[in-house]
Scaffold this active site. Structure first.
Site, PDB file in Angstrom:
ATOM      1  N   SER A 150       0.857  -1.182   0.000  1.00  0.00           N
ATOM      2  CA  SER A 150       0.000   0.000   0.000  1.00  0.00           C
ATOM      3  C   SER A 150       0.888   1.225   0.000  1.00  0.00           C
ATOM      4  O   SER A 150       2.063   1.162   0.390  1.00  0.00           O
ATOM      5  CB  SER A 150      -0.888  -0.002   1.254  1.00  0.00           C
ATOM      6  OG  SER A 150      -1.527   1.251   1.439  1.00  0.00           O
ATOM      7  N   TYR A 163      -1.677  -0.262  10.327  1.00  0.00           N
ATOM      8  CA  TYR A 163      -1.766  -0.514   8.893  1.00  0.00           C
ATOM      9  C   TYR A 163      -0.450  -0.168   8.202  1.00  0.00           C
ATOM     10  O   TYR A 163       0.059  -0.947   7.378  1.00  0.00           O
ATOM     11  CB  TYR A 163      -2.914   0.300   8.301  1.00  0.00           C
ATOM     12  CG  TYR A 163      -3.289  -0.103   6.896  1.00  0.00           C
ATOM     13  CD1 TYR A 163      -3.882  -1.336   6.641  1.00  0.00           C
ATOM     14  CD2 TYR A 163      -3.079   0.757   5.822  1.00  0.00           C
ATOM     15  CE1 TYR A 163      -4.248  -1.703   5.356  1.00  0.00           C
ATOM     16  CE2 TYR A 163      -3.439   0.395   4.539  1.00  0.00           C
ATOM     17  CZ  TYR A 163      -4.016  -0.837   4.307  1.00  0.00           C
ATOM     18  OH  TYR A 163      -4.365  -1.198   3.026  1.00  0.00           O
TER      19      TYR A 163
END
Length: 258
Positions: A150, A163
Site C-alpha cells: 500500500s 496498517y
C-alpha cells in the site's frame, strides 16, 4: 525506413499455470482471480468470507475459467496449510497473489491491542504464512509471487500506525524474499495501491477527534482507482512479461507517492 510492428500483448499469459489468490471474495482479490482465470490459470480462490468466495468462483466460471473456492484464515498456520494442500489438487502452484488485507483508522494512543494484532496478523503474517506454505511448489520449477502492499507502506499516514507497520513490513518482506530467491527461479514483487474502490474503504472512517486535513496527503486528485486496474498490474508482475523484475514495489496511487 519501415517501422517494426509491435506485437499485441498475449491474452493467455497464464495458460495452465495454477494460481492461488487470497482475499478473493471481493475487491482486488476478486478482480485478480477473475483476470488470471480468463487468461488461462486454474485459480484457487481463498478468503475467510465463504459467500463472497462462491460469487467469485461463479463469476470466473461464467467467463470460462477454472477454479476452487477455499475458505481460509490467512493468519492461521493450520488453515493456510490446509488451503495450500487443497490448491495443489489443481496442480503445481506457479503464481501466488497475496491480496488479503484488513485495516482501519484509529488513534494510536487508544487502538485496542487486539486490533493491532489482527491487522498485523492478516496483512503481514498472513502474507508470510501463505508464501511459506506455497514455496515448495514454487521452487519446484519456478514461479512468481505478487504481494499487495500500500502507499501506507511507503509514506506515513495518520491514524494508521498498525496498517502502515503491516504494509511497510510487506514491502520489506517482498524485497528480502526477492534477494533470497533471485537465483532459484522464484520472483517476488508487490503493488502499492492508493485509494481503491473496494469494501475495505468503509473501514477507514476518521477516529474520534480526527483531523480531516490529514486525509489530503493520501488522496489523489485523480480520484480512486478500480480493483481491475490493480489486478492488471498484479497480472503483469506475475507474468513472464516481467521476467527480469524482482524486488520491485509498483505504486498504483494517482501520484500520491510521486
Amino acid at each position: 525506413m519501415t517501422s517494426e510492428r509491435i506485437p499485441a500483448p498475449p491474452t493467455r499469459r497464464f495458460e495452465g499455470r495454477v494460481a492461488l489468490v487470497t482475499g478473493a471474495a471481493s475487491g482486488i482479490g476478486r478482480a485478480t482471480a477473475i483476470l488470471l482465470a480468463t487468461e488461462g490459470a486454474p485459480v484457487a480462490c481463498l478468503d475467510i468470507t465463504e459467500t463472497g468466495l462462491e460469487e467469485t468462483l461463479g463469476a470466473l466460471k461464467t467467463l470460462g475459467g477454472e477454479g476452487l473456492a477455499i475458505q481460509c484464515d490467512v493468519s492461521d498456520e493450520t488453515s493456510v496449510a490446509s488451503a495450500v494442500e487443497q490448491t495443489k489438487t489443481l496442480g503445481r502452484i506457479e503464481v501466488l497473489a497475496n491480496v488479503a488485507g484488513v485495516g482501519g483508522f484509529h488513534n494510536a494512543h487508544d487502538v485496542p491491542v487486539e486490533k493491532w494484532h489482527k491487522i498485523i496478523g492478516v496483512n503481514l503474517t498472513g502474507t508470510f504464512l501463505v508464501t511459506r506454505a506455497s514455496l515448495p511448489s514454487l521452487l519446484d520449477g519456478g514461479g512468481s509471487v505478487v504481494n499487495v502492499a500500500s502507499t501506507a507502506g511507503l509514506i506515513g499516514s495518520a491514524y494508521s500506525a498498525a496498517y502502515c507497520a503491516s504494509k511497510g513490513g510487506v514491502v520489506m518482506l517482498t524485497k528480502a524474499l526477492a534477494v533470497e530467491y533471485a537465483d532459484k527461479g522464484v520472483r517476488f514483487n508487490a503493488v502499492a495501491p492508493g485509494g481503491v474502490l473496494t469494501p475495505l474503504l468503509s473501514d477507514f472512517g476518521l477516529p474520534e477527534g480526527g483531523d480531516s486535513k490529514h486525509l489530503y496527503k493520501i488522496m489523489s486528485r485523480m480520484g480512486y482507482c478500480k480493483p481491475e486496474e490493480v489486478a492488471a498490474s498484479i497480472a503483469f508482475l506475475a507474468s513472464e512479461e516481467s521476467r527480469y523484475t524482482t524486488g520491485a514495489i509498483l505504486p498504483i496511487d494517482g501520484g500520491i507517492t510521486a
